[in-house]
Design a protein around this motif. Structure first.
Motif, mmCIF file in Angstrom:
data_model
loop_
_atom_site.group_PDB
_atom_site.id
_atom_site.type_symbol
_atom_site.label_atom_id
_atom_site.label_comp_id
_atom_site.label_asym_id
_atom_site.label_seq_id
_atom_site.Cartn_x
_atom_site.Cartn_y
_atom_site.Cartn_z
ATOM 1 N N ASN A 19 0.808 -1.320 0.398
ATOM 2 C CA ASN A 19 0.119 0.483 -0.044
ATOM 3 C C ASN A 19 0.581 1.523 0.284
ATOM 4 O O ASN A 19 1.875 1.273 0.835
ATOM 5 N N GLN A 53 -3.070 -0.173 -8.653
ATOM 6 C CA GLN A 53 -4.699 -1.719 -8.136
ATOM 7 C C GLN A 53 -5.673 -0.727 -7.592
ATOM 8 O O GLN A 53 -5.263 -0.045 -6.510
ATOM 9 N N THR A 55 -6.728 -1.595 -4.908
ATOM 10 C CA THR A 55 -6.693 -2.411 -3.381
ATOM 11 C C THR A 55 -5.233 -1.660 -2.818
ATOM 12 O O THR A 55 -5.312 -2.053 -1.597
#
Length: 302
Positions: A19, A53, A55
């Motif tokens: 992330n 992406q 997510t």
């Protein structure tokens, strides 16, 4: 090409959390600054390192190569700091260790207390995990040393045997099982209530998994914070428990508990200290491995 250590650390953090926002926070960067750094890296290398992406982000094959060498750079820096430590002041060594519940609640307490007393400039970060998670962390470079059981795949690791660790069942002295010397885990699940340690602990997860594979579920009456507390609850007649044999013997020297051998093969396991094969560790890490072996031999020669 010149590489910035902040860029390397940012990419390592991205590899750990998948992330970009969280990785930027861990690297003390704003999200726009982190994004710009990754873009500049990709432009300079002329390869795509990340796939964006909804997510989060994932690392491309080229990114995996970059991540591998970025981790090695920081591992070498740790070794450099450790070697320079005798010539400097204010630099402390840090050792990252993972071990299972049995080790953290028994063997590791003695090993750490003596090592830290003799090495005041060394800090140790100890985390409790399942053996398979420890092996994965070592391969990923996020931990220096692991203490694992022999029932996991240890390919690619340098492994040194420490000791054999047996799990046993314990009951109070007036329990209906007091005349038995051994019993199967399945029989215990079918007939009795258990005292357990922290439900998130490695050993509790391990036992829950063994019960699940039998198509059963442990009936846990109480969860407590240590093996000593588990043994006290058993001694009080609240239920029975499965604990490492050394913990049972330490509590029951009087004796105060009845100890039953488990007939299941998984109950008798070899404990190993392991690290990534070919990886150079700081001198204090090598010293700690030697210390573990000394403590292990001393404890099991008693």
């Amino acid at each position: 090409m010149r590489y910035d250590l902040t860029d390397l650390k940012l990419f390592i953090n991205i590899g750990e959390v998948s992330n970009l926002t969280k990785a930027a926070e861990k690297t003390f960067l704003s999200l726009p600054a982190a994004s710009a750094r990754i873009k500049n890296l990709e432009d300079s290398l002329k390869v795509r390192l990340l796939i964006r992406q909804v997510t989060g982000v994932s690392v491309t094959p080229a990114g995996e190569v970059f991540l591998k060498y970025a981790k090695e750079v920081f591992q070498q820096l740790e070794c450099m700091h450790a070697e320079l430590q005798p010539f400097s002041t204010g630099i402390k060594g840090k050792l990252r260790i993972m071990a299972n519940t049995a080790a953290t609640h028994s063997f590791m307490s003695e090993a750490l207390s003596t090592f830290l007393a003799e090495n005041p400039d060394i800090d140790i970060e100890l985390e409790e995990k399942l053996s398979k998670e420890i092996v994965s962390a070592i391969r990923g470079g996020s931990v220096d040393i692991g203490i694992v059981s022999s029932n996991v795949n240890l390919d690619g690791l340098d492994v040194v045997p420490l000791f054999r660790d047996e799990l046993v069942a314990v009951t109070h002295l007036a329990h209906p099982l007091k005349d038995l010397k051994e019993i199967s885990f399945e029989t215990l699940i079918d007939q009795y209530q258990f005292i357990g340690i922290n439900p998130e602990s490695a050993i509790q997860t391990f036992l829950d998994d063994k019960a699940y594979k039998l198509g059963k579920r442990l009936h846990q009456r109480v969860h407590v914070g240590s093996f000593e507390a588990v043994c006290r609850m058993v001694d009080a007649g609240i239920g029975l428990a499965i604990v490492p044999v050394e913990c049972a013997r330490a509590y029951s020297r009087a004796p105060r508990l009845h100890i039953l051998k488990l007939t299941d093969e998984w109950a008798d396991r070899e404990r190993n200290v392991c690290r990534l094969a070919g990886r150079d560790l700081p001198a204090y890490a090598e010293k700690f491995i030697g210390h573990l072996l000394e403590v292990s031999h001393r404890m099991h020669d008693r």
